[in-house]
Design a protein around this motif. Structure first.
Motif, PDB file in Angstrom:
ATOM      1  N   LYS A 189       0.696  -1.326   0.107  1.00 38.19           N
ATOM      2  CA  LYS A 189      -0.027  -0.086  -0.138  1.00 38.19           C
ATOM      3  C   LYS A 189       0.975   1.187   0.164  1.00 38.19           C
ATOM      4  O   LYS A 189       1.856   1.348   0.686  1.00 38.19           O
ATOM      5  CB  LYS A 189      -0.970  -0.020   0.976  1.00 38.19           C
ATOM      6  N   ALA A 190       0.615   2.097  -0.686  1.00 35.23           N
ATOM      7  CA  ALA A 190       1.157   3.605  -0.986  1.00 35.23           C
ATOM      8  C   ALA A 190       0.229   4.761  -0.358  1.00 35.23           C
ATOM      9  O   ALA A 190      -0.911   4.530  -0.841  1.00 35.23           O
ATOM     10  CB  ALA A 190       1.827   3.706  -2.227  1.00 35.23           C
ATOM     11  N   TYR A 191       0.631   5.850   0.329  1.00 33.99           N
ATOM     12  CA  TYR A 191       0.144   6.823   0.790  1.00 33.99           C
ATOM     13  C   TYR A 191       0.803   8.035   0.128  1.00 33.99           C
ATOM     14  O   TYR A 191       2.150   8.468   0.456  1.00 33.99           O
ATOM     15  CB  TYR A 191      -0.094   6.901   1.971  1.00 33.99           C
ATOM     16  N   SER A 192       0.276   8.943  -0.872  1.00 32.68           N
ATOM     17  CA  SER A 192       0.935  10.045  -1.372  1.00 32.68           C
ATOM     18  C   SER A 192       0.949  10.939  -0.523  1.00 32.68           C
ATOM     19  O   SER A 192      -0.015  11.381   0.425  1.00 32.68           O
ATOM     20  CB  SER A 192       0.346  10.324  -2.706  1.00 32.68           C
ATOM     21  N   HIS A 193       2.116  11.880  -0.724  1.00 31.38           N
ATOM     22  CA  HIS A 193       2.231  13.191   0.222  1.00 31.38           C
ATOM     23  C   HIS A 193       1.029  13.975  -0.263  1.00 31.38           C
ATOM     24  O   HIS A 193       0.583  14.724   0.526  1.00 31.38           O
ATOM     25  CB  HIS A 193       3.526  13.717  -0.328  1.00 31.38           C
ATOM     26  N   LEU A 194       0.748  14.006  -1.478  1.00 31.37           N
ATOM     27  CA  LEU A 194      -0.381  14.931  -2.244  1.00 31.37           C
ATOM     28  C   LEU A 194      -1.672  14.805  -1.496  1.00 31.37           C
ATOM     29  O   LEU A 194      -2.313  15.784  -1.172  1.00 31.37           O
ATOM     30  CB  LEU A 194      -0.657  14.702  -3.652  1.00 31.37           C
ATOM     31  N   VAL A 195      -1.949  13.662  -0.896  1.00 28.52           N
ATOM     32  CA  VAL A 195      -3.275  13.396   0.116  1.00 28.52           C
ATOM     33  C   VAL A 195      -2.704  13.546   1.550  1.00 28.52           C
ATOM     34  O   VAL A 195      -3.511  14.396   2.233  1.00 28.52           O
ATOM     35  CB  VAL A 195      -3.940  11.858  -0.417  1.00 28.52           C
ATOM     36  N   MET A 196      -1.778  13.149   1.990  1.00 33.79           N
ATOM     37  CA  MET A 196      -1.423  13.102   3.207  1.00 33.79           C
ATOM     38  C   MET A 196      -1.098  14.583   3.717  1.00 33.79           C
ATOM     39  O   MET A 196      -1.094  14.609   4.816  1.00 33.79           O
ATOM     40  CB  MET A 196      -0.260  12.065   3.713  1.00 33.79           C
ATOM     41  N   ASN A 197      -0.547  15.200   2.832  1.00 30.80           N
ATOM     42  CA  ASN A 197      -0.365  16.807   3.359  1.00 30.80           C
ATOM     43  C   ASN A 197      -1.719  17.436   4.011  1.00 30.80           C
ATOM     44  O   ASN A 197      -1.554  18.128   4.891  1.00 30.80           O
ATOM     45  CB  ASN A 197      -0.096  17.556   2.157  1.00 30.80           C
ATOM     46  N   TRP A 198      -2.751  16.939   3.490  1.00 31.32           N
ATOM     47  CA  TRP A 198      -4.307  17.644   3.896  1.00 31.32           C
ATOM     48  C   TRP A 198      -4.926  16.816   4.987  1.00 31.32           C
ATOM     49  O   TRP A 198      -5.676  17.239   5.562  1.00 31.32           O
ATOM     50  CB  TRP A 198      -5.190  17.459   2.711  1.00 31.32           C
ATOM     51  N   HIS A 199      -4.273  15.346   5.399  1.00 29.51           N
ATOM     52  CA  HIS A 199      -4.994  14.588   6.420  1.00 29.51           C
ATOM     53  C   HIS A 199      -4.084  14.295   7.524  1.00 29.51           C
ATOM     54  O   HIS A 199      -4.484  13.864   8.858  1.00 29.51           O
ATOM     55  CB  HIS A 199      -5.611  13.285   5.695  1.00 29.51           C
ATOM     56  N   GLU A 200      -2.731  13.754   7.127  1.00 24.06           N
ATOM     57  CA  GLU A 200      -1.724  13.568   8.268  1.00 24.06           C
ATOM     58  C   GLU A 200      -1.866  12.200   8.911  1.00 24.06           C
ATOM     59  O   GLU A 200      -0.642  11.620   9.118  1.00 24.06           O
ATOM     60  CB  GLU A 200      -1.563  14.756   9.444  1.00 24.06           C
ATOM     61  N   ILE A 201      -2.851  11.571   8.882  1.00 26.05           N
ATOM     62  CA  ILE A 201      -3.285  10.202   9.610  1.00 26.05           C
ATOM     63  C   ILE A 201      -4.018   9.588   8.650  1.00 26.05           C
ATOM     64  O   ILE A 201      -5.285  10.120   8.219  1.00 26.05           O
ATOM     65  CB  ILE A 201      -3.784  10.534  11.081  1.00 26.05           C
ATOM     66  N   ALA A 202      -3.589   8.370   8.556  1.00 24.58           N
ATOM     67  CA  ALA A 202      -4.669   7.526   7.797  1.00 24.58           C
ATOM     68  C   ALA A 202      -4.619   6.019   8.891  1.00 24.58           C
ATOM     69  O   ALA A 202      -3.551   5.626   9.096  1.00 24.58           O
ATOM     70  CB  ALA A 202      -4.031   7.048   6.504  1.00 24.58           C
TER      71      ALA A 202
END
Length: 378
Positions: A99-112
Motif C-alpha cells: 500500500k502507498a500513501y501519497s504526500h499529495l493526500v497526506m499533506n491534507w490529512h496527516e493520519i490514515a
C-alpha cells in the motif's frame, strides 16, 4: 470626487499592507533573536506532560481541524492518474499486500487509520517536519484510532488516540500526556520514495485514492514554498545550520542519539551500500539518488556467519537502477527486498531487522535528540 476617493482608498490599503508587512518582519526578527514561545496555557489542565509546555503550540486548525482518514479508499496504479512519477509516497509492503500513501493526500490529512492484513495500523505524516511513521493501533489490548490534536511540539505533529484521548509525539515516539503517558508505540516499517520507484518495486500495489469524502485541493501543496525555503512556520528549540533545514535525510534513532544519512552519501548515478556502526550496533544503509530512497537494517547472521551484502545481479539491477524490489544479495545467494525480506534464495521468508530509521527534513532532529551526527562529517 470619485477619483480622489479611489486614490485615498488605494493609499489606505497600501499603508495597511505595509504596516502588516513591517509588523510581520519585526515579529519574525524578534522571534529569531528572543525565541518567544508562549505555548498554550490551557494545556496544564490536561494533566501531566512529559514535554515542556512552552514548546507546545496550537497549530491553528484545532482538534480534528485536519481530519484523519478513518476509512481510506485505495485504487490501482492505473487509476491513480492524479500522481506524477516524481511525487513522493509513503508505503508498506508485506507478503500479503503493498500500500502507498501519497504526500499529495497526506499533506491534507496527516493520519490514515488503516489495516495491514489483520493488523490495525496508523500511518502518520507530518508535512511540517516531512516525517512519516507507522504505528500499530492496538494499545492495552484495545484497537484505537488516532486523530490530529491540532497541537505541535517543535513544529511536529501531536496525534491523539481516541480511546483514551492521550496525546502522543511523533518524533519522541511516545505518549506525552494522558492515561498512556510514557507508552511507546509499536512501530511499523515504512518506505518513502518516488511513485515511479514504488511502482517498480511493488507493481501490484494499491495507492490511496483522492476519494476521501473531504473536499480538498489534492493537486495543490498547502504550504506554499515551505518545502524548499529555509524558513519555518513554527519555531523549534534548537536550530542546526550544518545542512539546509529542508534537506531530506534518513535518520537512525538510537536512544537519545541520531545519525543522519544524506542522498549525497551515495553515487549520483548508481545505488550504494554503506556499512556503519550506530551506537555500537553494525548497520547496513542502502540508498539511491536516482530512485530516491534510503533504507537501513541491522547486521544479520545466518549459520553463525555475518551476511556480506552486494548489489544484485544484472537482471535485477541495470544501468544503476533496481528493476524490482530486490536491492541486496548476500554470499548465500539470498535476494532481499527494500523491506528486508528474503524473496528468493535458501533463506526465503527470512527478514532483516530494520533500524529505527525515519526519512524527514533535517531541521527537527537537533530539537528532539541530544546528539545528532551526520554520516561522513564526524
Amino acid at each position: 470626487m470619485e477619483y480622489c476617493s479611489l486614490i485615498q482608498l488605494k493609499t489606505t490599503m497600501m499603508n495597511n499592507f505595509l504596516t502588516l508587512f513591517i509588523a510581520a518582519f519585526v515579529f519574525i526578527s524578534c522571534a529569531k533573536e528572543k525565541d518567544p514561545i508562549i505555548g498554550n496555557p490551557g494545556l496544564a489542565a490536561q494533566g501531566e506532560w512529559s514535554i515542556p509546555l512552552n514548546r507546545i503550540l496550537d497549530g491553528g486548525p484545532g482538534k480534528d481541524g485536519i481530519p484523519a482518514l478513518d476509512e481510506p479508499i485505495f485504487v490501482s496504479p492505473q487509476e491513480a492518474t492524479y500522481l506524477d512519477d516524481d511525487e513522493l509516497v509513503i508505503g508498506h509492503s508485506s507478503a500479503q499486500e503493498s500500500k502507498a500513501y501519497s504526500h499529495l493526500v497526506m499533506n491534507w490529512h496527516e493520519i490514515a487509520n488503516d489495516w495491514f492484513g489483520q493488523e490495525p495500523v496508523a500511518v502518520i505524516y507530518c508535512p511540517l517536519t516531512g516525517t512519516a511513521t507507522g504505528w500499530h493501533r492496538k494499545l492495552n489490548n484495545q484497537v484505537t484510532t488516532f486523530g490530529v490534536s491540532g497541537l505541535l511540539y517543535n513544529a511536529n505533529v501531536i496525534p491523539y488516540d481516541r480511546n483514551t484521548d492521550s496525546n502522543w509525539s511523533q518524533l519522541t515516539l511516545e505518549c506525552v500526556n494522558g492515561e498512556l503517558i510514557g507508552t511507546r508505540p509499536e512501530m511499523v516499517n515504512l518506505l518513502e520514495t518516488s511513485w515511479s520507484t514504488w511502482k517498480t518495486f511493488f507493481p501490484d500495489t494499491e495507492v490511496l485514492s483522492t476519494e476521501t469524502g473531504f473536499d480538498r485541493s489534492y493537486g495543490v501543496y498547502p504550504y506554499g514554498s515551505y518545502r524548499t525555503s529555509e524558513g519555518l512556520i513554527f519555531q523549534v528549540k534548537d536550530s542546526d545550520d550544518r545542512l539546509h533545514p529542508k534537506e531530506r535525510v534518513h535518520s537512525i534513532i538510537s536512544g537519545d542519539y541520531v545519525k543522519a544519512y544524506r542522498f549525497s552519501n551515495f553515487p549520483e548515478t548508481a545505488a550504494g551500500i554503506i556499512l556503519d556502526n550506530v551506537e555500537g550496533q553494525n548497520v547496513v544503509v542502502i540508498g539511491s539518488q536516482t530512485q530516491n530512497f534510503i533504507v537501513s537494517f541491522f547486521e544479520k547472521q545466518i549459520n553463525d556467519e555475518v551476511l556480506t551484502f552486494s548489489l544484485p545481479s544484472d537482471d535485477l539491477y541495470t544501468n544503476g537502477n533496481f528493476t524490482s524490489s530486490v536491492i541486496l544479495t548476500d554470499q548465500f545467494g539470498n535476494n532481499w527486498n527494500a523491506f528486508g525480506y528474503a524473496v528468493t534464495g535458501p533463506n526465503e521468508g527470512d527478514q532483516l531487522t530494520p533500524t529505527m530509521g525515519i526519512m524527514g527534513y533535517w531541521f527537527p532532529w537537533t530539537s528532539f535528540y541530544t546528539t545528532v551526527d551526520i554520516y561522513g562529517e564526524q
